[in-house]
Scaffold this motif. Sequence first.
Motif, PDB file in Angstrom:
ATOM      1  N   ASP A  51       6.249 -28.699  26.413  1.00 21.96           N
ATOM      2  CA  ASP A  51       6.432 -29.345  25.219  1.00 21.96           C
ATOM      3  C   ASP A  51       5.998 -28.456  24.137  1.00 21.96           C
ATOM      4  O   ASP A  51       4.914 -27.695  24.092  1.00 21.96           O
ATOM      5  N   TYR A  52       6.694 -28.630  23.106  1.00 22.43           N
ATOM      6  CA  TYR A  52       6.508 -27.658  21.694  1.00 22.43           C
ATOM      7  C   TYR A  52       6.595 -28.433  20.411  1.00 22.43           C
ATOM      8  O   TYR A  52       7.482 -29.242  20.601  1.00 22.43           O
ATOM      9  N   ARG A  53       5.478 -28.586  19.750  1.00 23.74           N
ATOM     10  CA  ARG A  53       5.488 -29.058  18.512  1.00 23.74           C
ATOM     11  C   ARG A  53       5.036 -28.271  17.491  1.00 23.74           C
ATOM     12  O   ARG A  53       4.166 -27.533  17.357  1.00 23.74           O
ATOM     13  N   SER A  54       6.114 -27.737  16.437  1.00 25.64           N
ATOM     14  CA  SER A  54       5.888 -26.795  15.399  1.00 25.64           C
ATOM     15  C   SER A  54       4.775 -27.230  14.310  1.00 25.64           C
ATOM     16  O   SER A  54       4.259 -26.530  14.017  1.00 25.64           O
ATOM     17  N   ARG A  55       4.691 -28.507  14.100  1.00 27.54           N
ATOM     18  CA  ARG A  55       3.840 -28.843  12.908  1.00 27.54           C
ATOM     19  C   ARG A  55       2.398 -28.668  13.370  1.00 27.54           C
ATOM     20  O   ARG A  55       1.859 -28.172  12.440  1.00 27.54           O
ATOM     21  N   ARG A  56       2.091 -28.966  14.576  1.00 23.36           N
ATOM     22  CA  ARG A  56       0.796 -28.486  14.920  1.00 23.36           C
ATOM     23  C   ARG A  56       0.510 -27.195  15.454  1.00 23.36           C
ATOM     24  O   ARG A  56      -0.490 -27.000  16.091  1.00 23.36           O
ATOM     25  N   GLU A  57       1.873 -26.608  15.573  1.00 25.24           N
ATOM     26  CA  GLU A  57       1.868 -25.282  16.279  1.00 25.24           C
ATOM     27  C   GLU A  57       1.183 -25.440  17.814  1.00 25.24           C
ATOM     28  O   GLU A  57       0.420 -24.517  18.077  1.00 25.24           O
ATOM     29  N   THR A  58       1.647 -26.346  18.447  1.00 25.24           N
ATOM     30  CA  THR A  58       1.177 -26.366  19.654  1.00 25.24           C
ATOM     31  C   THR A  58       2.071 -26.269  21.120  1.00 25.24           C
ATOM     32  O   THR A  58       3.206 -26.807  20.750  1.00 25.24           O
ATOM     33  N   THR A  59       1.785 -25.745  21.917  1.00 29.62           N
ATOM     34  CA  THR A  59       2.627 -25.640  23.235  1.00 29.62           C
ATOM     35  C   THR A  59       1.820 -25.896  24.621  1.00 29.62           C
ATOM     36  O   THR A  59       0.597 -25.806  24.482  1.00 29.62           O
ATOM     37  N   ARG A  60       2.555 -26.732  25.228  1.00 29.87           N
ATOM     38  CA  ARG A  60       1.841 -27.172  26.461  1.00 29.87           C
ATOM     39  C   ARG A  60       2.794 -27.027  27.754  1.00 29.87           C
ATOM     40  O   ARG A  60       3.956 -27.742  27.726  1.00 29.87           O
ATOM     41  N   LEU A  61       2.349 -26.473  28.745  1.00 28.23           N
ATOM     42  CA  LEU A  61       3.300 -26.242  30.009  1.00 28.23           C
ATOM     43  C   LEU A  61       2.226 -26.536  31.130  1.00 28.23           C
ATOM     44  O   LEU A  61       1.111 -26.408  31.177  1.00 28.23           O
ATOM     45  N   THR A  62       2.803 -27.754  31.920  1.00 29.71           N
ATOM     46  CA  THR A  62       2.128 -28.077  33.250  1.00 29.71           C
ATOM     47  C   THR A  62       3.067 -28.242  34.417  1.00 29.71           C
ATOM     48  O   THR A  62       4.160 -28.430  34.258  1.00 29.71           O
ATOM     49  N   ALA A  63       2.521 -28.086  35.451  1.00 30.23           N
ATOM     50  CA  ALA A  63       3.019 -27.981  36.809  1.00 30.23           C
ATOM     51  C   ALA A  63       2.225 -29.061  37.551  1.00 30.23           C
ATOM     52  O   ALA A  63       0.825 -28.583  37.767  1.00 30.23           O
TER      53      ALA A  63
END
Length: 823
Positions: free
Chosen positions: A554-566
């Motif tokens: 998941d990537y959200r540019s406005r909040r500059e957040t990236t989340r990767l999960t397994a």
Amino acid sequence: MSGLASRIAISAALAAVVPAPAWAQKIAWQTAPSQIPAGQRKITFAVPLVYGERVLGDVVVETSPYGGETRIERESLRLQLAQLLNEDGLRALDDVLGSAPFVTPARLAAAGFPVRFDDGRLELVVETLAGEYRPVSSLGGERYSPIPSELPTIEPAEFSAYMNINANLDYSDSDGADEPSFFAFGAARYRDVVLEFDGALTGQFGEDYRFYRRSVRAIYDDPESYRRYQAGDLRLNTIPVLRTPFIGGVAVEKRRRIFDPFIAVPLLSGREIFLDSRSDVEVIVNDDVVRSLQLEPGRYDFSNLPLETGSNDVRVVITDSAGRRQAIDLDYFFEPLDLAVGEDEYVLGAGFIARDIEFEPDYTGDPVATGYYRRALNERLILGGALEISEDVQVIAAETTFVPQVIPGVIDAQIATSFADGTGISVRAGYRVQGGNSLANRRQLSVTVDYESANYTTIGDIFPSDFDLLTVSGSYTQSLTERTYASAGVLYSKRGGNREDRKLAFVDVFHRLTDRMRLTGGLVFGEDEFTSKNFGVHLGLAWQFGDRSRLNADYRSRRETTRLTASRGSDNSVGSFGYDVGFSDTRGSTSVDGSVNYVGNRFDARATVISSGTGFGDLTSDQRARLQIGTSLAYADGSFGIGRPIFDSFAVLKPNNVLRDQEVISGRSLSNNEYTARSGPLGAAVQSDLSSYNVQSIQFDLQGADQVVAVGDGTARVEPRFRSGYKIVVGDSRFVSAVGTLSVGGSPAELWSGTITSVDDEGFKPMPFFTNSRGRFGIIGLSPGKTYSVTISREGREFEITVPEDNTGLLRLDEVDLPASED
């Protein structure tokens, strides 16, 4: 030998000797499969009948673990299928069922009733039904009232008790290892009265490491009238606009829905949660985990979470220090018309208020009374009201759920007025409409308004609010194809006290690339205190591989957040494990986290590690770890066992006293050699996942020694009461079957009958005895080392059968010759 293969009906073998009566055909026994012809190796048990997402009830099936066609018992199938059929459908079903006791799936399918036996999930599945066989239903969905099953259930123990013990150990780089915390939750039940207890030995809630009492309450349920009477530490659910306080006192509740006021994370209002212990929090948006937090005890406002989509797609999952998990859906404004016409529900309580919101209630001595009532006036309208009265605060509230006929959709509204130092008001309203009759054209529109004025106060508030708060939101979702749908929404929030207004608009598109992979993309525009950027994009990918494994990005540019999960989820069987691994990067903060959970026979365990910093180069600057282990002590009518944590009701399963070398395994299903509990040196097997007031089946078997024993059909059906326990003794010492030939004066005793009794087998009940036209007879249910007397009805003659101590299951008597009568 598998548990399924071991439960072979010896009555079928005896049928080759004598015509088995009806009572003999219902008893299943263990014996060596080689002793039974392949065509006769059958077992009979109950499985649920499933139609779509509905579980209708249990149906008896007959099948063989060695292959062959499954047959379905006629009466139980008709009882459950009747819920889905109109008069024409019932006539067609009766025609195909006929008068035979069993029917095959092939015969049903040929007549338009496709029913399939799923041997992996142990359930009967109704694939589809012809439209002309279905009753007329509302476009808003069917109202389903389950038909009680006629299959018998066993009674719970007269006295039962359990205590969950959950150990929690936290470690951080800065503070080192905390003192371990021990959370205890349990209940004791005697007949129809339950005493609950909740507490903790911890240092989380203050400078002192001591024992805290969370709650103690006594409960008496009257299921026939849907009433619950309780006394002690109470948290009574009324209307959400009224914060739910702790009250020390007495109460009566009438609700059709089964409830539990002592949930791990109670809702305090529409915008808040209260955490009474250190907790892990996951924010899930459209099935994607977008944020993982570890929060200290306290109040938390949903509006402070960085959410960018409508509340109808948001869930918050909390795991507290005791290992209890609670999922909160932010779409709390809408409720279905869940009361039948003329039905009502209410809550009445009185006692003393706890002003301080802590793990341990601190009562002030101020008396308080609270009440709630709602009623369904017709199929379109529910009206309700509530009161809170104390010396300093009085609140009156009203609610309605309304389905107007002039426009489609559902309207839900609540309003409350408080009288304290000043007068305050709280208003909530929502509108929702759904449409479309297929995946390709489904649509939903929802609008919500939430307003709370300054000085609005409830009896559970410590300090009244000193500012107004208004939130307006709307969202619209539309299917574009069967694999693609889009969602758009707006949010406006205005908070008093010179705080910045929050404005948000978004559009998201969701597309299923395959049945296991989904792609998300979207745009967002907003103004709020979380970021200076007004515009952003959102990209997400979810991929499920295997039965329990999943990848998310998941990537959200406005909040500059990236989340990767397994992740890999554990199931409920002993030896199962799961894991979660994640990486998060937000401006100024980067973290990696991982957790592993293991399901043991006597405990559950979970270990979590989080490492974070201001960037990749500083990723190890703050490291934290948590270890949680939970177990339970369970007792029911003299039987004791240690098992996994119990959250409602349970069963302890132990082998018969003469079978001490055997071990009991149990589960909701014993397929694929999996089980959820096992007996052993630490006591009976503890089946810990039973829910009250629902009919369920517990499957069990014996493992360990090579001794052949009787276990019946290997299934116990239960309908637990609240916090109840069951004692189940598995295995019967009367596992010997005797076969032979009776003759009189050298001639076969044709069609003779009599009675079987015993003087040294305590508890043995007299059984019928009979021979066939060749004098052959069969007897089941005898014990090794015991003597039995057979009395012939016709002439009063007797003969004895002594079973050797070392008999392993079948006693061949050959010929029993009685002297001829003297005329």
